[in-house]
Write a protein that holds these residues in place. Structure first.
Motif, PDB file in Angstrom:
ATOM      1  N   ALA A  27       7.124 -10.752 -12.177  1.00  0.00           N
ATOM      2  CA  ALA A  27       7.275 -10.180 -11.484  1.00  0.00           C
ATOM      3  C   ALA A  27       8.628 -10.247 -10.848  1.00  0.00           C
ATOM      4  CB  ALA A  27       6.641 -10.581  -9.955  1.00  0.00           C
ATOM      5  N   PHE A  28       9.322  -9.266 -10.441  1.00  0.00           N
ATOM      6  CA  PHE A  28      10.790  -8.722 -10.313  1.00  0.00           C
ATOM      7  C   PHE A  28      10.625  -7.432  -9.750  1.00  0.00           C
ATOM      8  CE2 PHE A  28      14.352  -7.079 -10.509  1.00  0.00           C
ATOM      9  CZ  PHE A  28      15.781  -7.734 -10.588  1.00  0.00           C
ATOM     10  N   GLY A  29      11.142  -7.486  -8.635  1.00  0.00           N
ATOM     11  CA  GLY A  29      11.696  -6.353  -7.379  1.00  0.00           C
ATOM     12  C   GLY A  29      11.220  -6.652  -5.699  1.00  0.00           C
ATOM     13  N   ASP A  30      11.034  -5.703  -5.008  1.00  0.00           N
ATOM     14  CA  ASP A  30      11.092  -5.736  -4.023  1.00  0.00           C
ATOM     15  C   ASP A  30      11.833  -7.061  -2.686  1.00  0.00           C
ATOM     16  OD1 ASP A  30      10.494  -3.568  -3.751  1.00  0.00           O
ATOM     17  OD2 ASP A  30       8.166  -4.123  -4.248  1.00  0.00           O
ATOM     18  N   GLY A  31      12.780  -7.728  -3.469  1.00  0.00           N
ATOM     19  CA  GLY A  31      13.350  -8.960  -2.489  1.00  0.00           C
ATOM     20  C   GLY A  31      12.431 -10.152  -3.383  1.00  0.00           C
ATOM     21  N   GLY A  32      12.196 -10.488  -4.144  1.00  0.00           N
ATOM     22  CA  GLY A  32      11.489 -11.258  -4.798  1.00  0.00           C
ATOM     23  C   GLY A  32      11.690 -11.375  -6.386  1.00  0.00           C
ATOM     24  N   ALA A  33      10.737 -12.709  -6.940  1.00  0.00           N
ATOM     25  CA  ALA A  33      10.723 -13.163  -8.494  1.00  0.00           C
ATOM     26  C   ALA A  33      10.376 -14.171  -8.602  1.00  0.00           C
ATOM     27  CB  ALA A  33      12.231 -13.155  -9.073  1.00  0.00           C
ATOM     28  N   LEU A  93       3.153 -24.271 -14.917  1.00  0.00           N
ATOM     29  CA  LEU A  93       4.658 -23.943 -13.170  1.00  0.00           C
ATOM     30  C   LEU A  93       4.433 -22.662 -12.552  1.00  0.00           C
ATOM     31  CD1 LEU A  93       6.251 -25.883 -11.291  1.00  0.00           C
ATOM     32  CD2 LEU A  93       7.960 -25.500 -13.213  1.00  0.00           C
ATOM     33  N   ARG A  94       4.393 -21.812 -11.795  1.00  0.00           N
ATOM     34  CA  ARG A  94       4.753 -21.403 -11.223  1.00  0.00           C
ATOM     35  C   ARG A  94       5.899 -20.750  -9.883  1.00  0.00           C
ATOM     36  NH1 ARG A  94      -0.002 -18.131  -9.206  1.00  0.00           N
ATOM     37  NH2 ARG A  94      -0.113 -17.715 -11.448  1.00  0.00           N
ATOM     38  N   ALA A  95       7.283 -20.061 -10.537  1.00  0.00           N
ATOM     39  CA  ALA A  95       8.209 -20.545  -8.999  1.00  0.00           C
ATOM     40  C   ALA A  95       7.711 -18.699  -8.418  1.00  0.00           C
ATOM     41  CB  ALA A  95       9.658 -20.842 -10.195  1.00  0.00           C
ATOM     42  N   GLU A  96       7.552 -18.609  -7.112  1.00  0.00           N
ATOM     43  CA  GLU A  96       7.749 -17.809  -6.713  1.00  0.00           C
ATOM     44  C   GLU A  96       8.909 -17.655  -5.013  1.00  0.00           C
ATOM     45  OE1 GLU A  96       4.032 -15.763  -5.909  1.00  0.00           O
ATOM     46  OE2 GLU A  96       3.466 -17.597  -5.564  1.00  0.00           O
ATOM     47  N   ALA A  97      10.304 -17.241  -5.546  1.00  0.00           N
ATOM     48  CA  ALA A  97      11.488 -16.684  -4.720  1.00  0.00           C
ATOM     49  C   ALA A  97      11.198 -16.091  -4.096  1.00  0.00           C
ATOM     50  CB  ALA A  97      12.445 -17.149  -5.868  1.00  0.00           C
ATOM     51  N   ARG A  98      12.094 -15.754  -3.162  1.00  0.00           N
ATOM     52  CA  ARG A  98      11.983 -14.246  -1.806  1.00  0.00           C
ATOM     53  C   ARG A  98      13.539 -13.969  -1.244  1.00  0.00           C
ATOM     54  NH1 ARG A  98       8.423 -10.635  -3.042  1.00  0.00           N
ATOM     55  NH2 ARG A  98       9.614  -9.665  -1.100  1.00  0.00           N
ATOM     56  N   VAL A  99      14.329 -13.453  -1.259  1.00  0.00           N
ATOM     57  CA  VAL A  99      14.939 -13.489  -0.704  1.00  0.00           C
ATOM     58  C   VAL A  99      15.143 -13.382   0.826  1.00  0.00           C
ATOM     59  CG1 VAL A  99      17.335 -11.785   0.500  1.00  0.00           C
ATOM     60  CG2 VAL A  99      16.138 -11.795  -2.077  1.00  0.00           C
ATOM     61  N   ALA A 100      15.467 -14.314   1.831  1.00  0.00           N
ATOM     62  CA  ALA A 100      15.616 -14.207   2.836  1.00  0.00           C
ATOM     63  C   ALA A 100      16.509 -13.386   3.938  1.00  0.00           C
ATOM     64  CB  ALA A 100      15.667 -15.398   3.182  1.00  0.00           C
ATOM     65  N   HIS A 101      17.521 -14.138   2.994  1.00  0.00           N
ATOM     66  CA  HIS A 101      19.262 -12.689   4.121  1.00  0.00           C
ATOM     67  C   HIS A 101      19.354 -12.682   3.434  1.00  0.00           C
ATOM     68  CE1 HIS A 101      23.041 -12.244   6.315  1.00  0.00           C
ATOM     69  NE2 HIS A 101      21.591 -11.508   7.081  1.00  0.00           N
ATOM     70  N   SER A 102      20.254 -11.211   2.933  1.00  0.00           N
ATOM     71  CA  SER A 102      21.263 -10.961   2.264  1.00  0.00           C
ATOM     72  C   SER A 102      22.015  -9.994   3.360  1.00  0.00           C
ATOM     73  CB  SER A 102      20.403 -10.853   1.163  1.00  0.00           C
ATOM     74  OG  SER A 102      20.538  -8.652   1.735  1.00  0.00           O
ATOM     75  N   SER A 103      23.424 -10.083   1.984  1.00  0.00           N
ATOM     76  CA  SER A 103      24.831  -9.643   2.575  1.00  0.00           C
ATOM     77  C   SER A 103      24.819  -9.302   1.459  1.00  0.00           C
ATOM     78  CB  SER A 103      25.635 -10.353   3.796  1.00  0.00           C
ATOM     79  OG  SER A 103      26.890 -11.536   2.766  1.00  0.00           O
ATOM     80  N   ARG A 104      27.070  -7.967   1.527  1.00  0.00           N
ATOM     81  CA  ARG A 104      27.330  -7.782   0.516  1.00  0.00           C
ATOM     82  C   ARG A 104      27.095  -8.710  -0.698  1.00  0.00           C
ATOM     83  NH1 ARG A 104      32.254  -5.902  -1.121  1.00  0.00           N
ATOM     84  NH2 ARG A 104      32.770  -6.979   1.093  1.00  0.00           N
ATOM     85  N   ARG A 105      27.599  -9.245  -0.416  1.00  0.00           N
ATOM     86  CA  ARG A 105      28.327 -10.892  -1.422  1.00  0.00           C
ATOM     87  C   ARG A 105      26.850 -11.976  -1.738  1.00  0.00           C
ATOM     88  NH1 ARG A 105      32.190 -11.164  -4.288  1.00  0.00           N
ATOM     89  NH2 ARG A 105      32.851 -12.538  -3.724  1.00  0.00           N
ATOM     90  N   CYS A 109      17.667 -17.796  -0.755  1.00  0.00           N
ATOM     91  CA  CYS A 109      16.409 -17.205  -1.010  1.00  0.00           C
ATOM     92  C   CYS A 109      16.061 -18.410  -0.851  1.00  0.00           C
ATOM     93  CB  CYS A 109      16.826 -16.875  -2.560  1.00  0.00           C
ATOM     94  SG  CYS A 109      17.522 -15.691  -2.683  1.00  0.00           S
ATOM     95  N   THR A 110      14.473 -18.228  -1.183  1.00  0.00           N
ATOM     96  CA  THR A 110      13.562 -19.454  -0.442  1.00  0.00           C
ATOM     97  C   THR A 110      12.548 -19.052  -1.847  1.00  0.00           C
ATOM     98  OG1 THR A 110      11.872 -18.370   0.637  1.00  0.00           O
ATOM     99  CG2 THR A 110      13.478 -19.431   1.782  1.00  0.00           C
ATOM    100  N   CYS A 111      11.912 -20.586  -2.712  1.00  0.00           N
ATOM    101  CA  CYS A 111      11.356 -20.528  -3.588  1.00  0.00           C
ATOM    102  C   CYS A 111       9.991 -21.492  -3.617  1.00  0.00           C
ATOM    103  CB  CYS A 111      11.683 -20.817  -4.939  1.00  0.00           C
ATOM    104  SG  CYS A 111      11.542 -21.096  -6.469  1.00  0.00           S
ATOM    105  N   GLU A 112       8.933 -21.307  -3.651  1.00  0.00           N
ATOM    106  CA  GLU A 112       7.753 -22.306  -3.916  1.00  0.00           C
ATOM    107  C   GLU A 112       7.117 -22.685  -5.126  1.00  0.00           C
ATOM    108  OE1 GLU A 112       4.478 -20.732  -1.223  1.00  0.00           O
ATOM    109  OE2 GLU A 112       5.520 -21.355   0.308  1.00  0.00           O
ATOM    110  N   LEU A 113       6.826 -23.498  -5.359  1.00  0.00           N
ATOM    111  CA  LEU A 113       6.500 -24.095  -7.176  1.00  0.00           C
ATOM    112  C   LEU A 113       5.730 -24.488  -6.884  1.00  0.00           C
ATOM    113  CD1 LEU A 113      10.291 -25.115  -6.748  1.00  0.00           C
ATOM    114  CD2 LEU A 113       9.535 -24.270  -8.897  1.00  0.00           C
ATOM    115  N   THR A 114       4.716 -23.641  -7.610  1.00  0.00           N
ATOM    116  CA  THR A 114       3.698 -24.184  -7.301  1.00  0.00           C
ATOM    117  C   THR A 114       2.917 -24.816  -8.929  1.00  0.00           C
ATOM    118  OG1 THR A 114       2.813 -22.164  -7.678  1.00  0.00           O
ATOM    119  CG2 THR A 114       3.012 -23.196  -5.565  1.00  0.00           C
TER     120      THR A 114
END
Length: 136
Positions: A27-33, A93-105, A109-114
């Motif tokens: 999965a990739f997009g909308d602030g996550g992978a 193993l699945r690593a699901e990461a999400r953007v918690a906050h972003s700026s221009r540079r 991100c946080t990631c749960e590994l299940t």
């Protein structure tokens, strides 16, 4: 260049270490992978659990891919931490990461590994947080 799942899969396929461990972007997009890999004997440590380095690799890469959804394709990991909650065992193993906050540079991100076992049970085994930086 449009960032999408197909491009993310091509980037992962160009990483020799990712090919070695058999990782795939699912999965990739909308602030996550999401990154997955099959748990196999060559990736285990002496007690039969998935090696912590493999979990760290998965967290690092998933976090960076997630950060790329916010910052664009030219990004690097700025740093990350991981907390191992329980031994990783099972089939996948699945690593699901999400953007918690972003700026221009930079993106945080946080990631749960299940893991997924033979009976279909999903078990949380680690949590990670990281910073992704744009190379521009």
């Amino acid at each position: 260049m449009e960032l999408n799942l197909e491009l993310a899969q091509q980037v992962l396929a160009a990483q020799p270490f990712s090919v070695l461990v058999g990782a795939r972007v699912t999965a990739f997009g909308d602030g996550g992978a999401t990154l997955e890999l099959d748990i196999r004997d060559e990736l285990r440590q002496q007690n039969g659990f998935l090696h912590g380095g493999v979990l760290a690799y998965a967290a690092d890469n998933a976090i960076t891919f997630a950060g790329g959804t916010a910052l664009g394709a030219d990004v690097l990991t700025g740093g990350f931490t991981i907390s191992y909650l329980r031994p990783a065992k099972g089939l996948v193993l699945r690593a699901e990461a999400r953007v918690a906050h972003s700026s221009r540079r930079q993106a945080t991100c946080t990631c749960e590994l299940t893991t997924l076992d033979e009976s279909g049970t999903i078990t949380l085994c680690a949590i990670a947080q990281g910073t992704v930086i744009a190379r521009r």
